[in-house]
Motif scaffolding. Sequence first.
Motif, PDB file in Angstrom:
ATOM      1  N   ALA A  10       2.038   5.045   0.991  1.00 44.61           N
ATOM      2  CA  ALA A  10       1.994   5.845   2.213  1.00 44.61           C
ATOM      3  C   ALA A  10       0.824   6.831   2.147  1.00 44.61           C
ATOM      4  CB  ALA A  10       3.311   6.606   2.381  1.00 44.61           C
ATOM      5  N   ALA A  11       0.312   7.182   3.335  1.00 45.75           N
ATOM      6  CA  ALA A  11      -0.715   8.226   3.426  1.00 45.75           C
ATOM      7  C   ALA A  11       0.000   9.554   3.641  1.00 45.75           C
ATOM      8  CB  ALA A  11      -1.670   7.924   4.570  1.00 45.75           C
ATOM      9  N   PHE A  12       0.066  10.361   2.615  1.00 43.66           N
ATOM     10  CA  PHE A  12       0.821  11.605   2.684  1.00 43.66           C
ATOM     11  C   PHE A  12      -0.032  12.727   3.260  1.00 43.66           C
ATOM     12  CE2 PHE A  12       2.717   9.383  -1.064  1.00 43.66           C
ATOM     13  CZ  PHE A  12       3.952   9.135  -0.498  1.00 43.66           C
ATOM     14  N   SER A  71       6.937   6.311  -2.922  1.00 47.60           N
ATOM     15  CA  SER A  71       5.541   6.040  -2.556  1.00 47.60           C
ATOM     16  C   SER A  71       5.395   5.372  -1.199  1.00 47.60           C
ATOM     17  CB  SER A  71       4.886   5.180  -3.642  1.00 47.60           C
ATOM     18  OG  SER A  71       5.706   4.086  -3.992  1.00 47.60           O
ATOM     19  N   GLY A  72       6.503   5.213  -0.453  1.00 48.13           N
ATOM     20  CA  GLY A  72       6.402   4.666   0.892  1.00 48.13           C
ATOM     21  C   GLY A  72       7.189   3.389   1.067  1.00 48.13           C
ATOM     22  N   ASN A  85      -1.096  16.549  -0.981  1.00 41.62           N
ATOM     23  CA  ASN A  85      -0.945  16.108  -2.359  1.00 41.62           C
ATOM     24  C   ASN A  85      -1.040  17.343  -3.248  1.00 41.62           C
ATOM     25  OD1 ASN A  85      -0.961  12.950  -2.739  1.00 41.62           O
ATOM     26  ND2 ASN A  85      -2.397  13.387  -1.072  1.00 41.62           N
ATOM     27  N   GLU A 120      -5.156   5.301  -5.410  1.00 43.92           N
ATOM     28  CA  GLU A 120      -6.347   4.494  -5.597  1.00 43.92           C
ATOM     29  C   GLU A 120      -6.168   3.737  -6.918  1.00 43.92           C
ATOM     30  OE1 GLU A 120      -9.617   7.197  -5.486  1.00 43.92           O
ATOM     31  OE2 GLU A 120      -9.072   7.990  -3.507  1.00 43.92           O
ATOM     32  N   THR A 158       4.394  16.091  -1.360  1.00 46.74           N
ATOM     33  CA  THR A 158       3.636  15.339  -0.355  1.00 46.74           C
ATOM     34  C   THR A 158       3.626  15.938   1.048  1.00 46.74           C
ATOM     35  OG1 THR A 158       5.569  13.916  -0.061  1.00 46.74           O
ATOM     36  CG2 THR A 158       3.864  13.157  -1.581  1.00 46.74           C
ATOM     37  N   GLU A 188       5.875  16.295   3.488  1.00 44.53           N
ATOM     38  CA  GLU A 188       6.690  15.785   4.579  1.00 44.53           C
ATOM     39  C   GLU A 188       8.073  16.428   4.542  1.00 44.53           C
ATOM     40  OE1 GLU A 188       5.040  11.294   5.288  1.00 44.53           O
ATOM     41  OE2 GLU A 188       6.349  11.589   3.568  1.00 44.53           O
ATOM     42  N   GLU A 246       0.851  -1.184   0.000  1.00 45.26           N
ATOM     43  CA  GLU A 246       0.000   0.000   0.000  1.00 45.26           C
ATOM     44  C   GLU A 246       0.888   1.236   0.000  1.00 45.26           C
ATOM     45  OE1 GLU A 246      -2.707   0.013   3.232  1.00 45.26           O
ATOM     46  OE2 GLU A 246      -3.743  -1.829   2.616  1.00 45.26           O
ATOM     47  N   ARG A 286      -2.592   9.453  -4.077  1.00 44.64           N
ATOM     48  CA  ARG A 286      -3.125   8.544  -3.046  1.00 44.64           C
ATOM     49  C   ARG A 286      -3.100   7.091  -3.530  1.00 44.64           C
ATOM     50  NH1 ARG A 286      -6.854  12.740  -2.822  1.00 44.64           N
ATOM     51  NH2 ARG A 286      -8.482  11.491  -3.811  1.00 44.64           N
TER      52      ARG A 286
END
Length: 474
Positions: free
Chosen positions: A30-32, A117-118, A35, A66, A161, A163, A28, A64
């Motif tokens: 990462a939840a950033f 992407s994580g 965006n 999806e 993102t 961070e 999955e 995200r």
Amino acid sequence: MARMPAAPAYRPEPRFFDLGADYGDAVEAAAFPENRLRFRNDRAAATVGLETLTDAEWVAYFGRFEPLPGQPGPVAMRYHGHQFRTYNPDLGDGRGFLAAQVRADDGRLLDLGTKGSGTTPWSRGGDGRLTLKGGVREVLAAEMLEALGVPTSRAFSLIETGEELQRGDEPSPTRSAVLVRLSYSHVRFGTFQRAAYIGRPDMIEALVEHARSLYHRDVTAGDTPGFLRAVVEASARLAARWVAAGFVHGVLNTDNLNVTGESFDYGPWRFLPHYEPGFTAAYFDQFGLYAFARQPEAVFWALTQLGGALKTVADAEPLTDALNGFGPAYIRELRTAFAARLGVVSLGEAADQRLLDTTLALLRQGGEALRWEPLFHDWFGGFASSARALGGPRGKLYQGEAFDAFRLALFEHEPDRPERLEHPVFAAAGPEEMLIDEVEAIWAAIDDGDDWRPFHDKVARVRRAGEAWRLSGG
């Protein structure tokens, strides 16, 4: 969940996923926290039916992550590789994944792969993130290489993102981003190496058939040496195009070379300011292993590692014969690439070799005064550009024995589509370049004042140059 509008040109075909769980891990993104869309490549998106997405839909799919319609979800690919010729069995997609596969308008299969992407099972303690500066640099490299006719992945999307990242090799904290690239394959030499390392010839056979059927369809099913020969030819073409472009990839590990002979994963890249065989892109390449002039050697060495993995499923002699084709293929492709860069018609082996030799001799004699890209700008179109070159700002550099030999070799060749010289790009005093000082200035404008105009202006100018050369994708 975003809903993508109907787009008949969008044709999902997630073929890598058919190989099964031995080749990758479902992951999955990462939840950033943010965006912020910074770059969307609508020109590339139009080739796969995704240019109709709204910005909100774009962020949903490429920020995200999806799943796009018809796609099973991200998979982190498994592979090993030699890094600076030291084998590393602890690799794999550590900060990226294969997000989707789609058919392009030319019928070829394309990957949408990520960077930043994580974390994944292969992150090895890393944060799985990408710096915004790294993303900006990758967009610029891919755009320039595409314009210059180098087989390359295309930067598809760049989203900031929100961070703050800590990095030991640049000022920190620094801004973060997630990149999506569009490329023909992420099946690396190291993908085969991993299967050989874990003693799975069945996986190698499956990989050969997968890659052959999708990317080298002229090769007969079951012909592993023929498959290697096709990869050798494609890789020779790539190495020749890098050299003709004056490009230094920087990190030619076996996990950064793929079965389609397509350049990707741009980290510490550089373009040559002037002819310098030992020019390196990576500060950590202390012995010049991947220096400009050693890139063909590096690619061939990596191909021999691929051949070693394939030896578990095929006889050594025909594999060796396939590998031995690299040298002749590289020289042939280099002659062709230099003729194309000079905008002249290829005449055959002897004449094209003279043109190649004399061009390099002139660049060598010119030293720092005669930069790499300006020479090709001045003499694009061959003798049709004589007045323009000799009357231009570098006219005084074009004299002496090396120049006389170059001019004689150049004038043997007819201009190729001389109408290209009517493009306004050739009325400029100098060419569009991508040297490190300008790249740093573009980043400084973003970093200091969030000014993206120099970045977008540069992309537009590079695309305009590629239009003038008409070499993009060639």
